[in-house]
Design an enzyme around this catalytic site. Structure first.
Site, PDB file in Angstrom:
ATOM      1  N   ARG A 147     -30.098   9.229  15.613  1.00  0.00           N
ATOM      2  CA  ARG A 147     -28.953   9.382  16.510  1.00  0.00           C
ATOM      3  C   ARG A 147     -28.916   8.175  17.433  1.00  0.00           C
ATOM      4  O   ARG A 147     -29.958   7.779  17.963  1.00  0.00           O
ATOM      5  CB  ARG A 147     -29.128  10.670  17.332  1.00  0.00           C
ATOM      6  N   TYR A 159     -24.289   9.517  28.722  1.00  0.00           N
ATOM      7  CA  TYR A 159     -25.125  10.573  28.154  1.00  0.00           C
ATOM      8  C   TYR A 159     -26.167  10.028  27.167  1.00  0.00           C
ATOM      9  O   TYR A 159     -25.852   9.177  26.330  1.00  0.00           O
ATOM     10  CB  TYR A 159     -24.245  11.626  27.436  1.00  0.00           C
ATOM     11  N   ASP A 210     -23.619  11.707  19.383  1.00  0.00           N
ATOM     12  CA  ASP A 210     -23.283  12.913  20.145  1.00  0.00           C
ATOM     13  C   ASP A 210     -22.262  12.554  21.228  1.00  0.00           C
ATOM     14  O   ASP A 210     -22.564  11.766  22.135  1.00  0.00           O
ATOM     15  CB  ASP A 210     -24.573  13.464  20.784  1.00  0.00           C
ATOM     16  N   HIS A 212     -21.041  14.820  23.168  1.00  0.00           N
ATOM     17  CA  HIS A 212     -21.445  15.740  24.235  1.00  0.00           C
ATOM     18  C   HIS A 212     -20.260  16.389  24.967  1.00  0.00           C
ATOM     19  O   HIS A 212     -20.201  16.386  26.194  1.00  0.00           O
ATOM     20  CB  HIS A 212     -22.396  15.044  25.221  1.00  0.00           C
ATOM     21  N   GLU A 236     -21.131  14.633  16.766  1.00  0.00           N
ATOM     22  CA  GLU A 236     -21.505  15.937  17.337  1.00  0.00           C
ATOM     23  C   GLU A 236     -20.689  16.264  18.580  1.00  0.00           C
ATOM     24  O   GLU A 236     -20.425  15.375  19.399  1.00  0.00           O
ATOM     25  CB  GLU A 236     -22.994  15.845  17.681  1.00  0.00           C
ATOM     26  N   GLU A 262     -24.709  23.661  19.537  1.00  0.00           N
ATOM     27  CA  GLU A 262     -25.939  23.787  20.326  1.00  0.00           C
ATOM     28  C   GLU A 262     -25.787  24.741  21.504  1.00  0.00           C
ATOM     29  O   GLU A 262     -26.775  25.281  21.981  1.00  0.00           O
ATOM     30  CB  GLU A 262     -26.442  22.413  20.789  1.00  0.00           C
ATOM     31  N   ARG A 283     -24.897  23.700  14.373  1.00  0.00           N
ATOM     32  CA  ARG A 283     -26.086  23.185  15.069  1.00  0.00           C
ATOM     33  C   ARG A 283     -26.789  24.198  15.969  1.00  0.00           C
ATOM     34  O   ARG A 283     -27.435  23.834  16.950  1.00  0.00           O
ATOM     35  CB  ARG A 283     -25.716  21.966  15.919  1.00  0.00           C
ATOM     36  N   GLU A 339     -32.742  18.120  14.138  1.00  0.00           N
ATOM     37  CA  GLU A 339     -32.976  17.186  15.249  1.00  0.00           C
ATOM     38  C   GLU A 339     -34.452  17.219  15.631  1.00  0.00           C
ATOM     39  O   GLU A 339     -35.038  18.293  15.754  1.00  0.00           O
ATOM     40  CB  GLU A 339     -32.122  17.592  16.455  1.00  0.00           C
ATOM     41  N   TRP A 402     -20.358  17.534  31.418  1.00  0.00           N
ATOM     42  CA  TRP A 402     -21.534  16.676  31.269  1.00  0.00           C
ATOM     43  C   TRP A 402     -21.939  16.645  29.818  1.00  0.00           C
ATOM     44  O   TRP A 402     -21.830  17.613  29.094  1.00  0.00           O
ATOM     45  CB  TRP A 402     -22.702  17.192  32.122  1.00  0.00           C
TER      46      TRP A 402
END
Ligand code: KDG
Ligand code: MG
Length: 402
Positions: A147, A159, A210, A212, A236, A262, A283, A339, A402
């Site tokens: 990643r 991030y 990601d 995020h 992601e 996630e 995920r 991951e 975030w």
């Protein structure tokens, strides 16, 4: 086999971990991860006040019944706190069942579907060149998938960036620290990052990224499209997934594979995205999505729609979670990738484990149960420290994701 004791162990070897330990009248015990990053104490209270009293005297072999008892029996279903607590009980009971049978968990699930579990590591840097160098270090360690996240000019605290030689641990202060976000800067920057990584490292390595949860659907569509030449394994969390219909719009514009899940804690969070084939990888983590018992059902649902599993495995999930995930991954017919953000040495010492990394893959090992333990004497030397996740704001002060 009767449950005679259960207790919660909280330890902070640099970051907080919540572990449930269940003991039985046959001297066999099991452990399960109950960590909810930045909200750890809520799960501790849920377990201690409401779950543990219900466990004492129960048959430790009746895993499914314990799961249903805690899920249906609470009346208040789902949610990260409830599901982290249920997961911890579930994994601890699978651990006990494996130890009682003398078998590693993956054998109880149906045996290995592959020789090892493909993992991806986390490469990051304050600049593109630093991130490119970090990818090189992962390639040198044998990783086949990485990643990549990078600092972005004009964005304070982008991030996923390591601080110095510390591994990336976002929960860094008793009260949330503030970062600054700019979507226009990010969208212009991301293709330059991946162009450079491909120029230097070629196309033999799988690359992941990601976002995020920071983009709107149309921005996510633009990002996915702009990254297509660099053939990502997945993009992601492009947009917050409460609005699952949004993924239809992203799909209309890009063939970059999408991964989400996630922050999901129930199969119902996954259902629409999976059955409408709006994502390619789901995920969910063992600890936040109801343990092995529910993750198996999610895998079954996903398999029907050619969606593959890509369990979340950040370092705020303890080695007990990683061990359980690796057994699951070794079995799951529709496994994709796992991951693997390496834990610190202090964390590895606290949780002695059987899993090993070799040639870009992890193997859970053949120790009975989940193959992970906790050193309680060491845990006592690492008391809880209040730590919360950061928040993000736009330049004008607007709160962002975030
Ligand atoms: O606790 C939050 C972290 O687990 C999360 O920020 C890490 O997004 C993450 C990832 O993909 O590892
Ligand atoms: Mg993520």
């Amino acid at each position: 086999m009767t449950i005679t004791g259960a207790r919660v162990i909280v330890a902070c070897p640099g970051r907080n971990f919540v572990t449930l330990k269940i003991e039985t009248d046959q001297g066999i015990y099991g452990i399960g991860d109950a960590t909810l990053n930045g909200r750890e104490k809520a799960v501790v209270a849920y377990l201690e006040e409401h779950v543990i009293p219900c466990l004492l005297g129960r048959d430790a072999t009746r895993i499914e019944d314990a799961w249903q008892f805690l899920y249906r029996g609470a009346y208040w279903r789902r949610g990260p706190v409830t599901m982290a607590a249920i997961s911890a009980v579930d994994v601890a009971l699978w651990d006990i069942k494996g130890k009682a049978a003398g078998l590693p968990l993956y054998q109880l699930l149906g045996g290995a579907s592959r020789s090892g579990v493909l993992v991806y590591g986390h490469a990051s840097g304050a600049s593109i060149e630093q991130a490119v160098d970090a990818v090189g270090r992962y390639v040198a360690m044998g990783y086949k998938a990485v990643r990549v996240q990078s600092g972005i000019p004009g964005v304070r605290g982008a991030y996923g960036i390591d601080r110095g030689d510390l591994s990336y641990e976002p929960a860094d202060a008793a009260l949330p620290s503030e970062t600054l976000w700019s979507t226009p800067a990010y969208l212009d920057f991301a293709p330059k990052l991946f162009q450079r990584v491909r120029e230097v490292h070629g196309f033999d390595i799988e690359l992941l990224h990601d976002a995020h949860h920071r983009l709107t659907p149309i921005e996510a569509a633009r990002l996915g499209k702009s990254l297509e030449p660099f053939r990502l394994f997945w993009l992601e969390d492009p947009t917050p997934a409460e609005n699952q219909e949004a993924f239809r719009l992203i799909r209309q514009h890009t063939v970059t594979p999408l991964a989400v899940g996630e922050v999901f804690n129930s199969i119902h969070d996954c259902r629409e995205l999976i059955q409408n084939q709006l994502i390619d990888y789901i995920r969910c983590s063992v600890v936040h999505a109801g343990g092995i018992t529910q993750l198996r059902q999610i895998a079954g649902l996903a398999a029907l729609f050619q969606v593959r599993m890509g369990c979340h495995g950040a370092t705020d999930l303890s080695p007990a979670c990683m061990g359980a995930a690796l057994h699951f991954d070794l079995w799951a017919p529709n496994f994709g990738i796992q991951e693997y953000m390496r834990h610190t040495q202090a964390t590895d010492e606290l949780f002695p484990h059987a899993y090993v990394f070799k040639d870009g893959c992890l193997h859970p090992g053949d120790a009975p149960g989940i193959g992970v333990d906790i050193d309680e004497k060491l845990a006592a030397k690492h008391p809880y420290q209040a730590k919360q996740l950061p928040i993000a704001r736009l330049a004008d002060g607007t709160m962002w994701n975030w």
